[in-house]
Design a protein around this motif. Structure first.
Motif, PDB file in Angstrom:
ATOM      1  N   VAL A  58       0.994  -1.234   0.154  1.00 59.94           N
ATOM      2  CA  VAL A  58      -0.124   0.146  -0.026  1.00 59.94           C
ATOM      3  C   VAL A  58       0.900   1.248  -0.043  1.00 59.94           C
ATOM      4  O   VAL A  58       1.621   1.304   0.759  1.00 59.94           O
ATOM      5  CB  VAL A  58      -0.837  -0.032   1.424  1.00 59.94           C
ATOM      6  N   ASP A  59       0.721   2.187  -0.932  1.00 58.79           N
ATOM      7  CA  ASP A  59       1.372   3.241  -0.942  1.00 58.79           C
ATOM      8  C   ASP A  59       1.006   4.386   0.348  1.00 58.79           C
ATOM      9  O   ASP A  59       0.133   4.315   0.966  1.00 58.79           O
ATOM     10  CB  ASP A  59       1.666   4.000  -2.438  1.00 58.79           C
ATOM     11  N   LYS A  61      -0.308   7.100   0.112  1.00 61.38           N
ATOM     12  CA  LYS A  61      -1.746   7.627  -0.015  1.00 61.38           C
ATOM     13  C   LYS A  61      -2.812   6.593   0.311  1.00 61.38           C
ATOM     14  O   LYS A  61      -4.103   6.964   0.019  1.00 61.38           O
ATOM     15  CB  LYS A  61      -1.918   8.246  -1.304  1.00 61.38           C
ATOM     16  N   TRP A  63      -3.148   3.843  -1.388  1.00 61.39           N
ATOM     17  CA  TRP A  63      -3.583   3.156  -2.658  1.00 61.39           C
ATOM     18  C   TRP A  63      -2.862   1.849  -2.858  1.00 61.39           C
ATOM     19  O   TRP A  63      -1.722   1.531  -2.527  1.00 61.39           O
ATOM     20  CB  TRP A  63      -3.348   3.856  -3.818  1.00 61.39           C
ATOM     21  N   GLN A  65      -1.039  -1.410  -4.367  1.00 63.45           N
ATOM     22  CA  GLN A  65      -0.163  -1.797  -5.242  1.00 63.45           C
ATOM     23  C   GLN A  65      -0.365  -3.443  -5.578  1.00 63.45           C
ATOM     24  O   GLN A  65      -0.475  -4.197  -4.692  1.00 63.45           O
ATOM     25  CB  GLN A  65       1.202  -1.567  -5.261  1.00 63.45           C
ATOM     26  N   ALA A  81      -4.439   1.223   5.039  1.00 64.57           N
ATOM     27  CA  ALA A  81      -3.780   2.489   4.907  1.00 64.57           C
ATOM     28  C   ALA A  81      -2.832   2.866   5.854  1.00 64.57           C
ATOM     29  O   ALA A  81      -2.954   2.615   7.036  1.00 64.57           O
ATOM     30  CB  ALA A  81      -5.007   3.321   4.480  1.00 64.57           C
TER      31      ALA A  81
END
Length: 173
Positions: A58-59, A61, A63, A65, A81
């Motif tokens: 998870v990046d 922000k 989101w 991957q 998140a």
């Protein structure tokens, strides 16, 4: 008994390796889940060339991957998140207040019941769809059906994580 490498077996960004209590709980739970998936998940397609999207990180922000794997290689993970500084509650009577790092006592019972109910519906959906793959008109439809199935399983993992991480003995039971 051999130790399980949860960083490899359960990809995560929730520091499983640092929480011994949670590790012990998942060491007991994971094999039972995998047995259930094999017995009650999509029937007759484990060795077929159906590739599924799986979260790999998870990046910053929030989101996810993704990568693609064959169904038997799907790695059930827990990705949340990243924590936000000064995060606020977005709705309800506590709207605008700081987000709770722990579940307040007056909400524990209700929230635990909601999470348990959600956790029960995820595997029920998979079990109800178990034989649908045999009537899919195309490989595209089959992949989409199985993607739904693994997402339901992944959601179950998230509910189990929440119950174990935030509700202690009550969550484990």
């Amino acid at each position: 008994m051999a130790s399980i490498d949860y960083i490899e077996r359960i990809p995560n960004n929730v520091d499983l390796s640092e929480n011994r209590r949670l590790l012990r709980a998942l060491e007991d739970w994971q094999p039972k889940f995998l047995e259930w998936w094999h017995d009650m998940g999509p029937e007759g397609f484990q060795s077929k060339d159906v590739y599924l999207r799986t979260a790999v990180s998870v990046d910053a922000k929030g989101w996810a991957q993704f990568g693609y794997v064959k169904m038997p290689e799907y790695r059930w993970g827990i990705f949340l998140a990243e924590p936000e500084a000064d995060r606020r509650i977005n709705f309800g009577e506590h709207q605008g207040q700081p987000a709770w790092p722990d579940v307040p006592g007056e909400y524990r019972g209700t929230l635990r019941r909601l999470i348990v109910t959600q956790g029960d519906t995820e595997p029920a959906s998979v079990e109800q769809q178990r034989l649908l793959g045999h009537s899919c008109p195309s490989l595209y439809d089959l992949r989409n059906l199985f993607q739904v199935n693994v997402e339901e399983g992944r959601h179950l993992w998230a509910m189990v994580y929440l119950l174990h991480a935030y509700f202690g003995r009550d969550g484990r039971e």
